[in-house]
Scaffold this motif. Structure first.
Motif, mmCIF file in Angstrom:
data_model
loop_
_atom_site.group_PDB
_atom_site.id
_atom_site.type_symbol
_atom_site.label_atom_id
_atom_site.label_comp_id
_atom_site.label_asym_id
_atom_site.label_seq_id
_atom_site.Cartn_x
_atom_site.Cartn_y
_atom_site.Cartn_z
ATOM 1 N N PRO A 247 -4.754 8.663 0.732
ATOM 2 C CA PRO A 247 -3.376 8.885 1.163
ATOM 3 C C PRO A 247 -2.812 10.136 0.481
ATOM 4 O O PRO A 247 -3.289 10.550 -0.581
ATOM 5 C CB PRO A 247 -2.634 7.639 0.697
ATOM 6 C CG PRO A 247 -3.652 6.689 0.230
ATOM 7 C CD PRO A 247 -4.912 7.427 -0.009
ATOM 8 N N LYS A 248 -1.803 10.720 1.067
ATOM 9 C CA LYS A 248 -1.170 11.926 0.529
ATOM 10 C C LYS A 248 -0.736 11.712 -0.919
ATOM 11 O O LYS A 248 -0.880 12.601 -1.757
ATOM 12 C CB LYS A 248 0.026 12.304 1.415
ATOM 13 C CG LYS A 248 0.756 13.544 0.974
ATOM 14 C CD LYS A 248 -0.007 14.791 1.344
ATOM 15 C CE LYS A 248 0.855 16.031 1.120
ATOM 16 N NZ LYS A 248 0.213 16.979 0.222
ATOM 17 N N GLU A 249 -0.214 10.532 -1.230
ATOM 18 C CA GLU A 249 0.222 10.227 -2.601
ATOM 19 C C GLU A 249 -0.929 10.370 -3.593
ATOM 20 O O GLU A 249 -0.745 10.893 -4.693
ATOM 21 C CB GLU A 249 0.797 8.803 -2.693
ATOM 22 C CG GLU A 249 2.027 8.551 -1.856
ATOM 23 C CD GLU A 249 1.721 8.093 -0.431
ATOM 24 O OE1 GLU A 249 2.648 7.581 0.223
ATOM 25 O OE2 GLU A 249 0.577 8.234 0.040
ATOM 26 N N SER A 250 -2.115 9.916 -3.205
ATOM 27 C CA SER A 250 -3.281 10.026 -4.079
ATOM 28 C C SER A 250 -3.708 11.476 -4.236
ATOM 29 O O SER A 250 -4.001 11.939 -5.339
ATOM 30 C CB SER A 250 -4.456 9.216 -3.531
ATOM 31 O OG SER A 250 -4.207 7.844 -3.636
ATOM 32 N N VAL B 197 -8.556 -15.076 11.058
ATOM 33 C CA VAL B 197 -8.270 -13.641 11.076
ATOM 34 C C VAL B 197 -7.542 -13.283 9.783
ATOM 35 O O VAL B 197 -6.505 -13.865 9.456
ATOM 36 C CB VAL B 197 -7.413 -13.253 12.300
ATOM 37 C CG1 VAL B 197 -7.033 -11.780 12.252
ATOM 38 C CG2 VAL B 197 -8.162 -13.570 13.585
ATOM 39 N N ILE B 198 -8.113 -12.345 9.061
ATOM 40 C CA ILE B 198 -7.515 -11.849 7.825
ATOM 41 C C ILE B 198 -6.926 -10.476 8.116
ATOM 42 O O ILE B 198 -7.627 -9.587 8.597
ATOM 43 C CB ILE B 198 -8.576 -11.716 6.702
ATOM 44 C CG1 ILE B 198 -9.337 -13.019 6.479
ATOM 45 C CG2 ILE B 198 -7.958 -11.167 5.427
ATOM 46 C CD1 ILE B 198 -8.581 -14.095 5.776
ATOM 47 N N GLU B 199 -5.653 -10.324 7.836
ATOM 48 C CA GLU B 199 -5.022 -9.018 8.023
ATOM 49 C C GLU B 199 -5.446 -8.082 6.903
ATOM 50 O O GLU B 199 -5.639 -8.522 5.774
ATOM 51 C CB GLU B 199 -3.500 -9.157 7.992
ATOM 52 C CG GLU B 199 -2.930 -9.787 9.228
ATOM 53 C CD GLU B 199 -1.418 -9.651 9.257
ATOM 54 O OE1 GLU B 199 -0.909 -8.543 8.972
ATOM 55 O OE2 GLU B 199 -0.772 -10.665 9.552
ATOM 56 N N ALA B 200 -5.577 -6.808 7.215
ATOM 57 C CA ALA B 200 -5.891 -5.822 6.184
ATOM 58 C C ALA B 200 -4.721 -5.743 5.205
ATOM 59 O O ALA B 200 -3.561 -5.695 5.604
ATOM 60 C CB ALA B 200 -6.136 -4.459 6.808
ATOM 61 N N ARG B 201 -5.062 -5.795 3.945
ATOM 62 C CA ARG B 201 -4.082 -5.599 2.872
ATOM 63 C C ARG B 201 -4.710 -4.571 1.938
ATOM 64 O O ARG B 201 -5.388 -4.913 0.982
ATOM 65 C CB ARG B 201 -3.776 -6.897 2.153
ATOM 66 C CG ARG B 201 -3.054 -7.893 3.045
ATOM 67 C CD ARG B 201 -2.755 -9.185 2.286
ATOM 68 N NE ARG B 201 -2.031 -10.110 3.128
ATOM 69 C CZ ARG B 201 -2.601 -11.082 3.843
ATOM 70 N NH1 ARG B 201 -3.901 -11.227 3.831
ATOM 71 N NH2 ARG B 201 -1.848 -11.888 4.563
ATOM 72 N N GLU B 202 -4.498 -3.319 2.276
ATOM 73 C CA GLU B 202 -5.135 -2.231 1.548
ATOM 74 C C GLU B 202 -4.648 -2.223 0.100
ATOM 75 O O GLU B 202 -3.452 -2.187 -0.146
ATOM 76 C CB GLU B 202 -4.833 -0.891 2.216
ATOM 77 C CG GLU B 202 -5.352 -0.827 3.638
ATOM 78 C CD GLU B 202 -4.720 0.279 4.443
ATOM 79 O OE1 GLU B 202 -5.480 1.044 5.053
ATOM 80 O OE2 GLU B 202 -3.473 0.367 4.437
ATOM 81 N N PHE B 203 -5.579 -2.281 -0.813
ATOM 82 C CA PHE B 203 -5.233 -2.236 -2.232
ATOM 83 C C PHE B 203 -5.853 -1.014 -2.893
ATOM 84 O O PHE B 203 -5.275 -0.440 -3.789
ATOM 85 C CB PHE B 203 -5.648 -3.533 -2.949
ATOM 86 C CG PHE B 203 -7.089 -3.934 -2.735
ATOM 87 C CD1 PHE B 203 -8.073 -3.488 -3.590
ATOM 88 C CD2 PHE B 203 -7.439 -4.746 -1.667
ATOM 89 C CE1 PHE B 203 -9.393 -3.845 -3.382
ATOM 90 C CE2 PHE B 203 -8.758 -5.117 -1.457
ATOM 91 C CZ PHE B 203 -9.738 -4.657 -2.314
ATOM 92 N N PHE C 42 0.870 -1.172 0.000
ATOM 93 C CA PHE C 42 0.000 0.000 0.000
ATOM 94 C C PHE C 42 0.902 1.214 0.000
ATOM 95 O O PHE C 42 1.448 1.597 1.022
ATOM 96 C CB PHE C 42 -0.912 -0.014 1.232
ATOM 97 C CG PHE C 42 -1.886 1.129 1.281
ATOM 98 C CD1 PHE C 42 -2.928 1.199 0.370
ATOM 99 C CD2 PHE C 42 -1.777 2.116 2.232
ATOM 100 C CE1 PHE C 42 -3.837 2.241 0.413
ATOM 101 C CE2 PHE C 42 -2.683 3.158 2.285
ATOM 102 C CZ PHE C 42 -3.719 3.221 1.381
ATOM 103 N N PHE C 43 1.137 1.759 -1.199
ATOM 104 C CA PHE C 43 2.021 2.909 -1.378
ATOM 105 C C PHE C 43 3.370 2.693 -0.685
ATOM 106 O O PHE C 43 3.845 3.528 0.066
ATOM 107 C CB PHE C 43 1.347 4.192 -0.896
ATOM 108 C CG PHE C 43 0.145 4.554 -1.726
ATOM 109 C CD1 PHE C 43 0.294 5.205 -2.936
ATOM 110 C CD2 PHE C 43 -1.131 4.203 -1.319
ATOM 111 C CE1 PHE C 43 -0.805 5.519 -3.724
ATOM 112 C CE2 PHE C 43 -2.234 4.506 -2.096
ATOM 113 C CZ PHE C 43 -2.073 5.167 -3.299
ATOM 114 N N GLY C 44 3.951 1.522 -0.943
ATOM 115 C CA GLY C 44 5.272 1.211 -0.427
ATOM 116 C C GLY C 44 5.287 0.491 0.912
ATOM 117 O O GLY C 44 6.316 -0.021 1.333
ATOM 118 N N LYS C 45 4.162 0.412 1.597
ATOM 119 C CA LYS C 45 4.075 -0.327 2.865
ATOM 120 C C LYS C 45 3.679 -1.766 2.525
ATOM 121 O O LYS C 45 2.533 -2.038 2.170
ATOM 122 C CB LYS C 45 3.022 0.323 3.771
ATOM 123 C CG LYS C 45 2.822 -0.382 5.084
ATOM 124 C CD LYS C 45 1.701 0.271 5.862
ATOM 125 C CE LYS C 45 1.212 -0.664 6.950
ATOM 126 N NZ LYS C 45 -0.070 -0.234 7.521
#
Length: 148
Positions: free
Chosen positions: A132-135, A115-121, A52-55
């Motif tokens: 996000p600031k990038e957007s 439990v599913i971890e968030a993986r923001e796409f 997610f933007f480099g994370k």
């Protein structure tokens, strides 16, 4: 199943400039289409980079065991992201029912034991529900080039 996320611009200067510019144009559809393409491109980059933007996303168990990329076993989710312009409204999202659990994380499966971890796409910060600031920066560039 569908869900809706309302996103707001957090940068007041960007928000003010966008509102100011939009009052000068009668047909916002071409601009909103450009912004839609920009947000789709950012989403595709998130899938490509598995971040997610480099994370970086946490690697899924399936990707770890079988190889391949996280959230991209069949590419159904990644290829389903689209946008729609209706009047002065831009909607970006997917109709894939399991998208929300991957974007926001949570419990899933029988008995909600997994439990599913968030993986923001999508270019939406799942905690703040803001772009996000990038957007925001890229949208501002699109808006400025649209008017010049």
């Amino acid at each position: 199943m569908s869900f809706e996320i309302k996103v707001s611009l957090k940068d007041e200067a960007v928000k003010k400039k966008l509102q100011e510019l939009l009052t000068k144009v009668s047909d916002t559809k071409p601009l909103l289409n450009q912004i839609g393409h920009t947000l789709i491109d950012q989403t595709e980059e998130n899938f490509e980079d598995e971040s997610f933007f480099g994370k970086p996303w946490t690697i899924s168990k399936r990707a770890e065991l079988e190889g391949g990329k996280t959230l991209q076993d069949t590419a159904r989710l990644a290829s389903s992201i689209d946008y729609e312009v209706s009047g002065s409204k831009l909607t970006v999202g997917t109709n894939v029912e399991y998208a929300a659990i991957h974007q926001f994380g949570g419990k899933a499966g029988r008995g909600k034991k997994t439990v599913i971890e968030a993986r923001e796409f999508l270019p939406i910060d799942s905690d703040t529900k803001e772009l996000p600031k990038e957007s925001e920066d890229e949208i501002l560039e699109v808006v400025m080039s649209f008017f010049t």
